[in-house]
Enzyme design. Structure first.
Site, PDB file in Angstrom:
ATOM      1  N   LYS A  54     -31.756   8.609   0.321  1.00 51.35           N
ATOM      2  CA  LYS A  54     -30.734   9.513  -0.515  1.00 51.35           C
ATOM      3  C   LYS A  54     -29.943   8.924  -1.592  1.00 51.35           C
ATOM      4  CE  LYS A  54     -30.496  12.987   3.065  1.00 51.35           C
ATOM      5  NZ  LYS A  54     -29.464  13.644   4.144  1.00 51.35           N
ATOM      6  N   ALA A  73     -25.320  10.022   3.145  1.00 52.62           N
ATOM      7  CA  ALA A  73     -25.131   9.962   4.513  1.00 52.62           C
ATOM      8  C   ALA A  73     -26.424  10.936   5.461  1.00 52.62           C
ATOM      9  CB  ALA A  73     -23.960  10.495   5.135  1.00 52.62           C
ATOM     10  N   ASP A  74     -26.669  10.676   6.465  1.00 51.29           N
ATOM     11  CA  ASP A  74     -27.568  11.691   7.051  1.00 51.29           C
ATOM     12  C   ASP A  74     -27.217  11.688   8.690  1.00 51.29           C
ATOM     13  OD1 ASP A  74     -30.256  13.276   6.760  1.00 51.29           O
ATOM     14  OD2 ASP A  74     -30.527  12.167   8.719  1.00 51.29           O
ATOM     15  N   THR A  75     -26.993  12.724   9.239  1.00 52.78           N
ATOM     16  CA  THR A  75     -26.572  12.991  10.645  1.00 52.78           C
ATOM     17  C   THR A  75     -27.789  13.495  11.565  1.00 52.78           C
ATOM     18  OG1 THR A  75     -24.542  13.480   9.759  1.00 52.78           O
ATOM     19  CG2 THR A  75     -24.917  13.828  12.253  1.00 52.78           C
ATOM     20  N   ALA A 110     -25.740   7.901   9.833  1.00 48.62           N
ATOM     21  CA  ALA A 110     -25.749   6.794   8.903  1.00 48.62           C
ATOM     22  C   ALA A 110     -25.151   7.018   7.699  1.00 48.62           C
ATOM     23  CB  ALA A 110     -27.453   6.377   8.598  1.00 48.62           C
TER      24      ALA A 110
END
Length: 201
Positions: A54, A73-75, A110
């Site tokens: 991203k 970010a990624d969750t 992250a």
């Protein structure tokens, strides 16, 4: 060289609110990626890969004369080593919530910052314990509309707060943007933001 703002490669209103909380000026940049986990991909590798992708995608479409960095970010909600993504429908959400009921799970977020110097990534790990919830509660929660676009079918900052018996780690990380790690990355990238750029004692 410092930057007055950061590009945010996310459509999440929660991430915008968290950046505002620590005084970060941002501009939105759109990215669309396939978020399907790869075969046998570990959860930490999955969120790191997506956050980096991203940020890279945002970098490619956000260039201007100030060369501001891109934040992404990624969750993932992880139970028994499996990633619980966004629910497909009500039944899927209810199944997720009942799997989480009375148990501890992990939330990984992250954060990636892409700048002219390259990309840096940090991963926040938190442990969340749900109290026991029943099918009627899971159904009523779905009907609020809140779980529809949330990893693991819940939002800690919303109605689901009443399900949380214990949290070890980062509240903002469970929301989707761990502010401790984010501030470190922004400071490293030279972004002017509230206390992020303050001189350490």
């Amino acid at each position: 060289m410092s930057a007055a703002f950061v590009y945010l490669a996310s459509a999440s209103p929660r991430r915008r609110e968290l950046l505002q909380q620590i005084g970060v000026s941002y501009r939105l940049v759109g990215t669309e990626l396939d978020e399907t986990p790869r075969q046998s991909e570990a959860p930490a590798a999955y969120v790191s890969r997506l956050a980096a992708a991203k940020a890279d995608a945002g970098w490619l479409c956000s260039r201007d004369c100030r060369d501001a960095p891109v934040l992404a970010a990624d969750t993932a909600v992880v139970l028994d080593g499996a990633i619980l993504g966004k629910p497909r429908d009500k039944g899927d959400a209810e199944r997720m919530l009942l799997r989480l009921s009375g148990r501890e799970h992990q939330v990984l977020t992250a954060v990636a910052v892409r700048s002219a110097a390259g990309i840096e990534i940090k991963v926040s790990r938190s442990l969340v314990t749900f109290r026991i919830i029943d099918a009627a509660e899971a159904s009523a929660y779905w009907d609020t509309g809140e779980p529809r676009d949330k990893a693991g079918a819940y939002a800690i900052q919303g109605y689901a707060a009443i399900f949380i018996a214990d949290l070890k780690g980062s509240y903002s990380g469970v929301m989707g943007l761990p502010l401790f790690e984010t501030a470190q990355l922004l400071r490293s990238a030279g972004v002017d933001c509230g206390l992020c750029g303050a001189t350490r004692p």
